[in-house]
Design a protein around this motif. Structure first.
Motif, PDB file in Angstrom:
ATOM      1  N   ARG A   1       0.873  -1.177   0.000  1.00  0.00           N
ATOM      2  CA  ARG A   1       0.000   0.000   0.000  1.00  0.00           C
ATOM      3  C   ARG A   1       0.908   1.225   0.000  1.00  0.00           C
ATOM      4  O   ARG A   1       1.585   1.489   0.986  1.00  0.00           O
ATOM      5  CB  ARG A   1      -0.923   0.017   1.206  1.00  0.00           C
ATOM      6  CG  ARG A   1      -1.873   1.194   1.153  1.00  0.00           C
ATOM      7  CD  ARG A   1      -2.963   1.067   2.181  1.00  0.00           C
ATOM      8  NE  ARG A   1      -3.880   2.173   2.014  1.00  0.00           N
ATOM      9  CZ  ARG A   1      -4.313   2.904   3.018  1.00  0.00           C
ATOM     10  NH1 ARG A   1      -3.931   2.629   4.251  1.00  0.00           N
ATOM     11  NH2 ARG A   1      -5.128   3.892   2.793  1.00  0.00           N
ATOM     12  N   ASN A   2       0.937   1.901  -1.122  1.00  0.00           N
ATOM     13  CA  ASN A   2       1.746   3.111  -1.287  1.00  0.00           C
ATOM     14  C   ASN A   2       3.242   2.858  -1.113  1.00  0.00           C
ATOM     15  O   ASN A   2       3.925   3.586  -0.414  1.00  0.00           O
ATOM     16  CB  ASN A   2       1.282   4.216  -0.339  1.00  0.00           C
ATOM     17  CG  ASN A   2      -0.105   4.725  -0.682  1.00  0.00           C
ATOM     18  OD1 ASN A   2      -0.480   4.749  -1.851  1.00  0.00           O
ATOM     19  ND2 ASN A   2      -0.862   5.101   0.318  1.00  0.00           N
ATOM     20  N   HIS A   3       3.735   1.822  -1.753  1.00  0.00           N
ATOM     21  CA  HIS A   3       5.167   1.492  -1.690  1.00  0.00           C
ATOM     22  C   HIS A   3       5.729   1.270  -3.091  1.00  0.00           C
ATOM     23  O   HIS A   3       6.424   0.281  -3.343  1.00  0.00           O
ATOM     24  CB  HIS A   3       5.401   0.233  -0.845  1.00  0.00           C
ATOM     25  CG  HIS A   3       5.028   0.405   0.579  1.00  0.00           C
ATOM     26  ND1 HIS A   3       3.982  -0.273   1.136  1.00  0.00           N
ATOM     27  CD2 HIS A   3       5.546   1.179   1.557  1.00  0.00           C
ATOM     28  CE1 HIS A   3       3.872   0.072   2.415  1.00  0.00           C
ATOM     29  NE2 HIS A   3       4.809   0.956   2.676  1.00  0.00           N
ATOM     30  N   GLU A   4       5.471   2.190  -4.016  1.00  0.00           N
ATOM     31  CA  GLU A   4       5.895   1.971  -5.400  1.00  0.00           C
ATOM     32  C   GLU A   4       7.404   1.799  -5.527  1.00  0.00           C
ATOM     33  O   GLU A   4       7.863   0.915  -6.250  1.00  0.00           O
ATOM     34  CB  GLU A   4       5.402   3.092  -6.320  1.00  0.00           C
ATOM     35  CG  GLU A   4       6.011   4.443  -6.032  1.00  0.00           C
ATOM     36  CD  GLU A   4       5.505   5.526  -6.952  1.00  0.00           C
ATOM     37  OE1 GLU A   4       6.007   5.626  -8.086  1.00  0.00           O
ATOM     38  OE2 GLU A   4       4.624   6.278  -6.525  1.00  0.00           O
TER      39      GLU A   4
ATOM     40  N   ASP B   1      -2.760  -5.160  -3.513  1.00  0.00           N
ATOM     41  CA  ASP B   1      -2.698  -3.751  -3.135  1.00  0.00           C
ATOM     42  C   ASP B   1      -3.871  -3.397  -2.225  1.00  0.00           C
ATOM     43  O   ASP B   1      -5.022  -3.574  -2.592  1.00  0.00           O
ATOM     44  CB  ASP B   1      -2.717  -2.884  -4.390  1.00  0.00           C
ATOM     45  CG  ASP B   1      -2.411  -1.432  -4.096  1.00  0.00           C
ATOM     46  OD1 ASP B   1      -2.370  -1.042  -2.919  1.00  0.00           O
ATOM     47  OD2 ASP B   1      -2.204  -0.678  -5.062  1.00  0.00           O
TER      48      ASP B   1
ATOM     49  N   SER C   1      -3.581   1.651  -2.670  1.00  0.00           N
ATOM     50  CA  SER C   1      -2.527   2.642  -2.902  1.00  0.00           C
ATOM     51  C   SER C   1      -3.056   3.860  -3.651  1.00  0.00           C
ATOM     52  O   SER C   1      -3.914   3.739  -4.528  1.00  0.00           O
ATOM     53  CB  SER C   1      -1.388   2.036  -3.721  1.00  0.00           C
ATOM     54  OG  SER C   1      -0.720   1.043  -2.989  1.00  0.00           O
ATOM     55  N   SER C   2      -2.477   5.006  -3.318  1.00  0.00           N
ATOM     56  CA  SER C   2      -2.794   6.233  -4.044  1.00  0.00           C
ATOM     57  C   SER C   2      -1.581   6.701  -4.856  1.00  0.00           C
ATOM     58  O   SER C   2      -1.634   7.732  -5.497  1.00  0.00           O
ATOM     59  CB  SER C   2      -3.243   7.330  -3.074  1.00  0.00           C
ATOM     60  OG  SER C   2      -2.235   7.574  -2.114  1.00  0.00           O
ATOM     61  N   ASP C   3      -0.492   5.940  -4.806  1.00  0.00           N
ATOM     62  CA  ASP C   3       0.697   6.276  -5.596  1.00  0.00           C
ATOM     63  C   ASP C   3       0.665   5.464  -6.893  1.00  0.00           C
ATOM     64  O   ASP C   3      -0.388   5.012  -7.326  1.00  0.00           O
ATOM     65  CB  ASP C   3       1.978   6.039  -4.786  1.00  0.00           C
ATOM     66  CG  ASP C   3       2.186   4.576  -4.414  1.00  0.00           C
ATOM     67  OD1 ASP C   3       1.351   3.728  -4.792  1.00  0.00           O
ATOM     68  OD2 ASP C   3       3.179   4.275  -3.741  1.00  0.00           O
TER      69      ASP C   3
ATOM     70  N   THR D   1       1.801   2.468  -7.569  1.00  0.00           N
ATOM     71  CA  THR D   1       2.047   1.044  -7.344  1.00  0.00           C
ATOM     72  C   THR D   1       1.487   0.205  -8.494  1.00  0.00           C
ATOM     73  O   THR D   1       2.135  -0.718  -8.971  1.00  0.00           O
ATOM     74  CB  THR D   1       1.433   0.603  -6.002  1.00  0.00           C
ATOM     75  OG1 THR D   1       2.087   1.304  -4.953  1.00  0.00           O
ATOM     76  CG2 THR D   1       1.569  -0.881  -5.779  1.00  0.00           C
TER      77      THR D   1
END
Length: 170
Positions: free
Chosen positions: A9-12, A38, A41-43, A45
């Motif tokens: 989660r949000n770890h691209e 996932d 995520s808001s990035d 990913t």
């Protein structure tokens, strides 16, 4: 031979580092698939997973990924963890002779002194977890952390660089 499961989660950036360490395994046919579960995520990913050819499950937990896995063996990793040279041989050897779960050995520079391990607590997936699909499904846990906490595992002869604490799964 092996399905790799990564919950994120949000770890691209961390996901990209982990996927890079798996490329040799994919080329050699040891890694059959990588499933990215996932948790919202808001990035970017999704983009990282898609460009690497992973199966991407939006809003999914580890149990969903395990059910989708096509291999008998599943390797659960934290985003940011990197497998070091020799990991493929150790995984193949373990799969040939053992039926139980296994974890990687932490790289020397990341090993903690005994008292630090006792008092600091442990991240159950810091050393990864190799487990059969059947065993993982029998545990019926929703996330990789819960699965890792509930199973005892032997040590593999290969090393892992654990994910930095800030990159662990949310």
């Amino acid at each position: 031979m092996l399905s790799v499961l990564i919950e994120t989660r949000n770890h691209e950036d961390a996901l990209a580092r982990t996927l890079a360490s798996l490329v040799g395994g994919a080329v050699e046919g040891v890694v059959r698939e990588v499933i990215v579960c996932d948790g919202g995520s808001s990035d970017r990913t999704h983009t990282v997973a898609e460009h690497a050819g992973c199966s991407y499950l939006a809003g999914a937990d580890a149990l969903s990924g395990i059910r989708q896995a096509r291999s008998e063996w599943i390797l659960i990793l934290e985003p940011g963890a990197r497998l070091l040279e020799g990991w493929m041989d150790a995984v193949l050897s373990h799969a040939e002779v053992a039926a139980g779960a296994a974890r990687f050995t932490r790289a020397r520079q990341y090993r903690q002194p005994f008292l630090a391990r006792v008092f600091a607590g442990r991240r159950p997936l810091a050393d990864g977890l190799m487990i059969t699909k059947r065993q993982a499904l029998s545990l019926a846990r929703a996330d990789g952390l819960a699965i890792a906490r509930s199973v005892s595992a032997r040590r593999l002869g290969a090393e892992i660089l654990p994910a930095p604490p800030s990159a662990k799964t949310a």
